[in-house]
Scaffold this active site. Structure first.
Site, PDB file in Angstrom:
ATOM      1  N   ARG A  43       1.567  -7.129  69.828  1.00 18.06           N
ATOM      2  CA  ARG A  43       1.879  -8.408  69.201  1.00 18.06           C
ATOM      3  C   ARG A  43       0.939  -8.608  68.023  1.00 18.06           C
ATOM      4  O   ARG A  43      -0.029  -7.876  67.850  1.00 18.06           O
ATOM      5  CB  ARG A  43       1.819  -9.594  70.177  1.00 18.06           C
ATOM      6  CG  ARG A  43       1.000  -9.440  71.423  1.00 18.06           C
ATOM      7  CD  ARG A  43      -0.477  -9.508  71.228  1.00 18.06           C
ATOM      8  NE  ARG A  43      -0.874 -10.619  70.398  1.00 18.06           N
ATOM      9  CZ  ARG A  43      -1.869 -10.605  69.566  1.00 18.06           C
ATOM     10  NH1 ARG A  43      -2.601  -9.518  69.421  1.00 18.06           N
ATOM     11  NH2 ARG A  43      -2.186 -11.639  68.855  1.00 18.06           N
ATOM     12  N   GLY A  44       1.271  -9.573  67.203  1.00 22.52           N
ATOM     13  CA  GLY A  44       0.588  -9.738  65.927  1.00 22.52           C
ATOM     14  C   GLY A  44       1.502  -9.268  64.814  1.00 22.52           C
ATOM     15  O   GLY A  44       2.059  -8.161  64.876  1.00 22.52           O
ATOM     16  N   ALA A  45       1.689 -10.114  63.804  1.00 25.26           N
ATOM     17  CA  ALA A  45       2.707  -9.851  62.785  1.00 25.26           C
ATOM     18  C   ALA A  45       2.585  -8.466  62.137  1.00 25.26           C
ATOM     19  O   ALA A  45       3.568  -7.710  62.088  1.00 25.26           O
ATOM     20  CB  ALA A  45       2.678 -10.958  61.736  1.00 25.26           C
ATOM     21  N   ARG A  78      11.839 -10.423  68.015  1.00 26.36           N
ATOM     22  CA  ARG A  78      11.037 -11.633  67.816  1.00 26.36           C
ATOM     23  C   ARG A  78      11.394 -12.214  66.445  1.00 26.36           C
ATOM     24  O   ARG A  78      11.217 -11.542  65.431  1.00 26.36           O
ATOM     25  CB  ARG A  78       9.534 -11.332  67.922  1.00 26.36           C
ATOM     26  CG  ARG A  78       9.149 -10.678  69.258  1.00 26.36           C
ATOM     27  CD  ARG A  78       7.683 -10.823  69.547  1.00 26.36           C
ATOM     28  NE  ARG A  78       7.303 -12.208  69.747  1.00 26.36           N
ATOM     29  CZ  ARG A  78       6.040 -12.634  69.800  1.00 26.36           C
ATOM     30  NH1 ARG A  78       5.056 -11.777  69.632  1.00 26.36           N
ATOM     31  NH2 ARG A  78       5.768 -13.907  70.003  1.00 26.36           N
ATOM     32  N   GLN A 189      -4.142 -15.573  74.258  1.00 30.51           N
ATOM     33  CA  GLN A 189      -4.542 -14.454  73.404  1.00 30.51           C
ATOM     34  C   GLN A 189      -5.961 -14.605  72.887  1.00 30.51           C
ATOM     35  O   GLN A 189      -6.636 -13.617  72.621  1.00 30.51           O
ATOM     36  CB  GLN A 189      -3.579 -14.316  72.221  1.00 30.51           C
ATOM     37  CG  GLN A 189      -2.157 -13.948  72.616  1.00 30.51           C
ATOM     38  CD  GLN A 189      -1.246 -15.160  72.571  1.00 30.51           C
ATOM     39  OE1 GLN A 189      -1.631 -16.252  72.991  1.00 30.51           O
ATOM     40  NE2 GLN A 189      -0.043 -14.987  72.067  1.00 30.51           N
ATOM     41  N   ASP A 230       2.192 -15.900  60.955  1.00 28.15           N
ATOM     42  CA  ASP A 230       3.333 -15.043  61.279  1.00 28.15           C
ATOM     43  C   ASP A 230       4.408 -15.090  60.210  1.00 28.15           C
ATOM     44  O   ASP A 230       5.191 -14.155  60.070  1.00 28.15           O
ATOM     45  CB  ASP A 230       3.913 -15.446  62.634  1.00 28.15           C
ATOM     46  CG  ASP A 230       3.024 -15.011  63.775  1.00 28.15           C
ATOM     47  OD1 ASP A 230       3.284 -13.946  64.345  1.00 28.15           O
ATOM     48  OD2 ASP A 230       2.044 -15.718  64.072  1.00 28.15           O
ATOM     49  N   ASN A 240       2.353 -20.269  62.625  1.00 27.50           N
ATOM     50  CA  ASN A 240       1.364 -19.502  63.376  1.00 27.50           C
ATOM     51  C   ASN A 240       1.466 -19.926  64.835  1.00 27.50           C
ATOM     52  O   ASN A 240       2.278 -20.789  65.198  1.00 27.50           O
ATOM     53  CB  ASN A 240      -0.045 -19.748  62.812  1.00 27.50           C
ATOM     54  CG  ASN A 240      -1.061 -18.741  63.341  1.00 27.50           C
ATOM     55  OD1 ASN A 240      -0.831 -17.537  63.304  1.00 27.50           O
ATOM     56  ND2 ASN A 240      -2.180 -19.228  63.844  1.00 27.50           N
ATOM     57  N   LYS A 241       0.660 -19.343  65.672  1.00 24.12           N
ATOM     58  CA  LYS A 241       0.722 -19.604  67.106  1.00 24.12           C
ATOM     59  C   LYS A 241       0.688 -21.099  67.403  1.00 24.12           C
ATOM     60  O   LYS A 241      -0.027 -21.858  66.759  1.00 24.12           O
ATOM     61  CB  LYS A 241      -0.436 -18.894  67.807  1.00 24.12           C
ATOM     62  CG  LYS A 241      -0.407 -18.980  69.323  1.00 24.12           C
ATOM     63  CD  LYS A 241       0.872 -18.397  69.899  1.00 24.12           C
ATOM     64  CE  LYS A 241       1.087 -16.957  69.541  1.00 24.12           C
ATOM     65  NZ  LYS A 241       2.356 -16.389  70.061  1.00 24.12           N
TER      66      LYS A 241
END
Length: 336
Positions: A43-45, A78, A189, A230, A240-241
């Site tokens: 995960r992570g753009a 996603r 995370q 993201d 973002n998150k």
């Protein structure tokens, strides 16, 4: 993430097991890559973009006449992080004119490798530009306190990271820096991944509950906030998150600089503003249950009453007006 010796697959760190166990997995088909992205093994753009690029290569490697089905499968995993679609377009654009299956495989492998190399360089430069911001605070503070949210470190970005790249650069330059690490519910995370990274690098840090950040800002214990992204719309609105927006509001109220660190591949000029950014809604069980490491090993426990509904939006949008500046590989400043 790295290629296997014969380039028949990619080996990844399965981030679901961190920080309690370091586990790797080998992905050899585009379907396995799609599963790893969807279920957040990776995960992570920037990282999911690179992984998707290798997914296209794995499809081309098995000599498929048409890689579109694999690309569509990967693109659907996603919806919020634009790097995923960007990487797929980049690889497909490199192989459209190839004539044979072997050529398509070679061209897609070269494209995936280039994405990885380019993202590494972007992250390194983000660290350099962000270092100047931390160095400026250090001129008047004995210790620079940075607050971050979620994980935008080397685990999410292949190496260096985005939001944490300036922190690592400052620490390596001998600047006393301390990081407030939001736990980042519901998948934690921050508590699991960012704290793991910082600890491995020897960076002083403290894990805090998500709702503690505003209090720390009011008490003057946060010098700057640096988060990742993201997807950034053309006007600078940033996805973002989930929980990032609340940190931006608190920073704005307390006069704390709020920076977004991102590679240019995360900017989506086709989307005019944040209202047009698709927001992923994930399984509500991620809210209902919590995983942790206990006496019996990795355990999953229920947090809410049986039958209680839950909602799990994975991202929120921070308006550009709340963002002090963006840190990209090109420097520090506005998006537009």
């Amino acid at each position: 993430m790295w290629e296997t010796a014969d380039a028949s697959g990619i080996e990844i760190i399965d981030q679901r097991h961190l920080p309690h166990r370091f586990v790797t997995a080998v992905l050899r088909t585009p379907e396995e890559v799609a599963t790893a992205i969807r279920e957040m093994w990776v995960r992570g753009a920037p990282l999911i973009g690179a992984a998707a690029a290798y997914g296209v290569y794995l499809a081309a490697r098995r000599s498929e006449a048409d890689i579109e089905p694999a690309a569509r499968l990967l693109a659907a995993t996603r919806p919020t992080a634009v790097n995923l679609r960007w990487a797929l377009d980049f690889v497909q654009g490199r192989i459209d004119k190839s004539r044979s299956g072997e050529e398509r495989a070679l061209l897609s492998l070269a494209a995936a490798r280039q994405i990885v190399a380019d993202e590494l360089e972007r992250s390194r430069r983000i660290g350099e530009h962000g270092l100047a911001l931390i160095r400026e605070v250090a001129r008047r503070k004995s210790v620079v306190n940075v607050l971050t949210h979620c994980n935008a470190g080397w685990l999410a970005c292949i190496d260096y990271g985005t939001a944490t790249a300036p922190v690592y650069a400052a620490h390596d330059a001998g600047i006393p820096v301390h990081v407030w690490v939001d736990e980042t519910r519901p998948r934690n995370q921050g508590a699991a991944l960012t704290a793991f990274e910082l600890g491995e690098h020897g960076v002083p840090h403290t894990v805090i509950a998500d709702n503690a950040g505003g209090h720390l800002m009011q008490q003057g214990q946060v010098d700057l906030v640096i988060v990742g992204a993201d997807r950034v719309a053309a006007n600078g609105d940033t996805a973002n998150k989930i929980g990032t927006y609340l940190k931006a509001l608190a920073a704005h109220d307390c006069g704390v600089p709020f920076y977004v660190a991102l590679p240019s591949s995360t900017i989506d000029p086709s989307i005019p503003d944040g209202q047009a950014i698709p927001i992923e809604v994930r399984d509500p069980d991620e809210v209902r249950f919590l995983e942790g490491f206990g006496s019996a090993g990795l355990q999953r426990v229920r947090l809410v009453p049986v039958g209680s509904p839950a909602l799990n939006p994975a991202f929120d949008v921070t308006p550009a007006r709340l963002i002090t500046a963006f840190i990209t590989e090109k420097g520090v400043g506005p998006i537009t």
